[in-house]
Motif scaffolding. Sequence first.
Motif, mmCIF file in Angstrom:
data_model
loop_
_atom_site.group_PDB
_atom_site.id
_atom_site.type_symbol
_atom_site.label_atom_id
_atom_site.label_comp_id
_atom_site.label_asym_id
_atom_site.label_seq_id
_atom_site.Cartn_x
_atom_site.Cartn_y
_atom_site.Cartn_z
ATOM 1 N N ARG A 107 32.148 -3.323 7.650
ATOM 2 C CA ARG A 107 31.770 -3.977 6.535
ATOM 3 C C ARG A 107 31.379 -4.985 6.844
ATOM 4 N NH1 ARG A 107 36.923 -4.785 2.685
ATOM 5 N NH2 ARG A 107 37.583 -5.467 4.905
ATOM 6 N N HIS A 160 24.652 -1.684 8.325
ATOM 7 C CA HIS A 160 24.051 -0.907 7.354
ATOM 8 C C HIS A 160 24.054 0.504 7.544
ATOM 9 C CE1 HIS A 160 22.097 -4.296 5.501
ATOM 10 N NE2 HIS A 160 22.012 -4.801 6.660
ATOM 11 N N PHE A 161 24.080 1.471 6.555
ATOM 12 C CA PHE A 161 24.392 2.929 6.985
ATOM 13 C C PHE A 161 22.818 3.723 7.333
ATOM 14 C CE2 PHE A 161 27.569 2.992 3.294
ATOM 15 C CZ PHE A 161 28.446 3.171 4.166
ATOM 16 N N ASN A 162 21.832 2.960 7.218
ATOM 17 C CA ASN A 162 20.710 3.513 7.786
ATOM 18 C C ASN A 162 20.719 3.438 9.369
ATOM 19 O OD1 ASN A 162 20.038 0.835 8.481
ATOM 20 N ND2 ASN A 162 18.283 0.602 7.168
ATOM 21 N N THR A 187 37.512 4.415 7.654
ATOM 22 C CA THR A 187 37.695 3.289 6.424
ATOM 23 C C THR A 187 39.196 3.582 6.121
ATOM 24 O OG1 THR A 187 36.881 4.521 4.819
ATOM 25 C CG2 THR A 187 35.505 2.889 5.819
ATOM 26 N N SER A 207 35.973 8.738 0.382
ATOM 27 C CA SER A 207 34.941 9.720 -0.224
ATOM 28 C C SER A 207 33.705 8.747 -0.774
ATOM 29 C CB SER A 207 35.638 10.503 -1.323
ATOM 30 O OG SER A 207 36.111 9.758 -2.183
ATOM 31 N N GLU A 208 34.082 7.714 -1.159
ATOM 32 C CA GLU A 208 33.032 6.642 -1.597
ATOM 33 C C GLU A 208 32.085 6.492 -0.805
ATOM 34 O OE1 GLU A 208 35.434 3.372 -3.652
ATOM 35 O OE2 GLU A 208 33.763 2.213 -2.962
ATOM 36 N N THR A 209 32.677 6.294 0.666
ATOM 37 C CA THR A 209 31.751 5.737 1.660
ATOM 38 C C THR A 209 31.006 7.055 1.964
ATOM 39 O OG1 THR A 209 33.429 4.488 2.817
ATOM 40 C CG2 THR A 209 31.820 5.080 4.026
ATOM 41 N N GLN A 213 29.731 8.978 -0.161
ATOM 42 C CA GLN A 213 28.602 9.004 -1.367
ATOM 43 C C GLN A 213 27.825 8.159 -1.150
ATOM 44 O OE1 GLN A 213 30.914 8.957 -4.987
ATOM 45 N NE2 GLN A 213 29.372 10.372 -5.847
ATOM 46 N N GLN A 214 28.120 6.960 -0.720
ATOM 47 C CA GLN A 214 27.165 6.085 -0.208
ATOM 48 C C GLN A 214 26.394 6.427 0.872
ATOM 49 O OE1 GLN A 214 29.660 2.424 0.338
ATOM 50 N NE2 GLN A 214 29.896 2.431 -1.884
ATOM 51 N N LEU A 215 26.694 7.015 1.751
ATOM 52 C CA LEU A 215 26.078 7.343 3.138
ATOM 53 C C LEU A 215 25.149 8.433 2.846
ATOM 54 C CD1 LEU A 215 26.601 7.047 6.314
ATOM 55 C CD2 LEU A 215 28.333 8.759 6.022
ATOM 56 N N CYS A 261 35.349 15.256 -0.515
ATOM 57 C CA CYS A 261 34.340 15.206 0.779
ATOM 58 C C CYS A 261 33.556 16.570 0.816
ATOM 59 C CB CYS A 261 34.873 14.773 1.803
ATOM 60 S SG CYS A 261 35.213 12.938 1.709
#
Length: 279
Positions: A31, A51-53, A65, A71-73, A75-77, A101
């Motif tokens: 983060r 950055h996830f990219n 994390t 699971s939120e991570t 989803q964003q990934l 997940c």
Amino acid sequence: MKIGIIGLGLIGGSLGFDLRHCGHLIYGVSRKESTCKRAIERGVVDNASIHFNSLSSVDIIFICTPIGLISETLQQLIPFLKSEVIITDVGSVKSPIVNQCELLWDNFVGGHPMAGTAEQGIEAAQKNLFRNAPYVITPTKKTQKNSIKILEELAQSLGSNVYTCSPEIHDQAVAWISHLPVMISASLIAACVEEKDKTVLNLAQQLASSGFKDTSRVGGGNPELGVMMAQYNKTALLHTLEGYRQQLDRISEYVNTEQWDSLERLLMMTQEKRSPFIN
Ligand code: NAP
């Protein structure tokens, strides 16, 4: 392999150290910029970014994390992932995470490396943390066999002892040996400090020695972790608390009715049955 690690703290950082040592190329995401910089300085990762990219070319990603963000991570990934990438996590409770997940990503394998220290963050990361420690893999009917095999091989390369079971069995087992002891140990401290006679309490505090130190250690740990265990493993923990309450009632009954033979038989049984848990 190209390996992604999200969350460069105690567990993520320690995984980075050892997987990198095994010759893998490690891409870290955390983060804070300052954590990424420190992870590179410490040699935990080859590359680090917020950055996830940066993870678009990796073969497997470990989400390390805090448990509430796993699971939120994921989803964003998802928008940044190539379709065949394996996603795994290291969360200490498995059923809620695996349920969420695997709905989000077909190629998900739940995992729990059972090693740690009382410290947190990138500075707490250490080499060989997972050596000789259990690494539990928790597949379901949906989990791809080849992905289980790859995670198993990576865990073995860390020097871990690999166990495989369902998420539910994992959660019930860790409730008995990890989450219940925290609650029992906390109850012990809470009961002692309720002693109304200040002279007794003061003397007890001065006399407390190795026995009290052993039995109160996990109850004196990080409150956030204790709450996390109860929140995410509620059903399994309640089952163990009920079993424990029944045993305490039984012991109270033996003492109250002076059933010394019964108490002795119980203590002989517990003396004998302890060793399979600790050897
Ligand atoms: P930790 O030392 O606090 O590390 C977690 C790291 O995640 C933090 O350093 C933080 O890095 C990063 N982070 C937080 N939010 C993030 C986000 N939204 N995106 C990316 N990175 C984020 O905690 P830990 O002890 O390693 O625990 C991590 C996981 O391992 C948990 O799920 C826990 O259940 C599991 N686990 C812990 C232990 C243990 O004994 N501690 C044992 C086995 C498994 P920044 O510095 O960048 O904020």
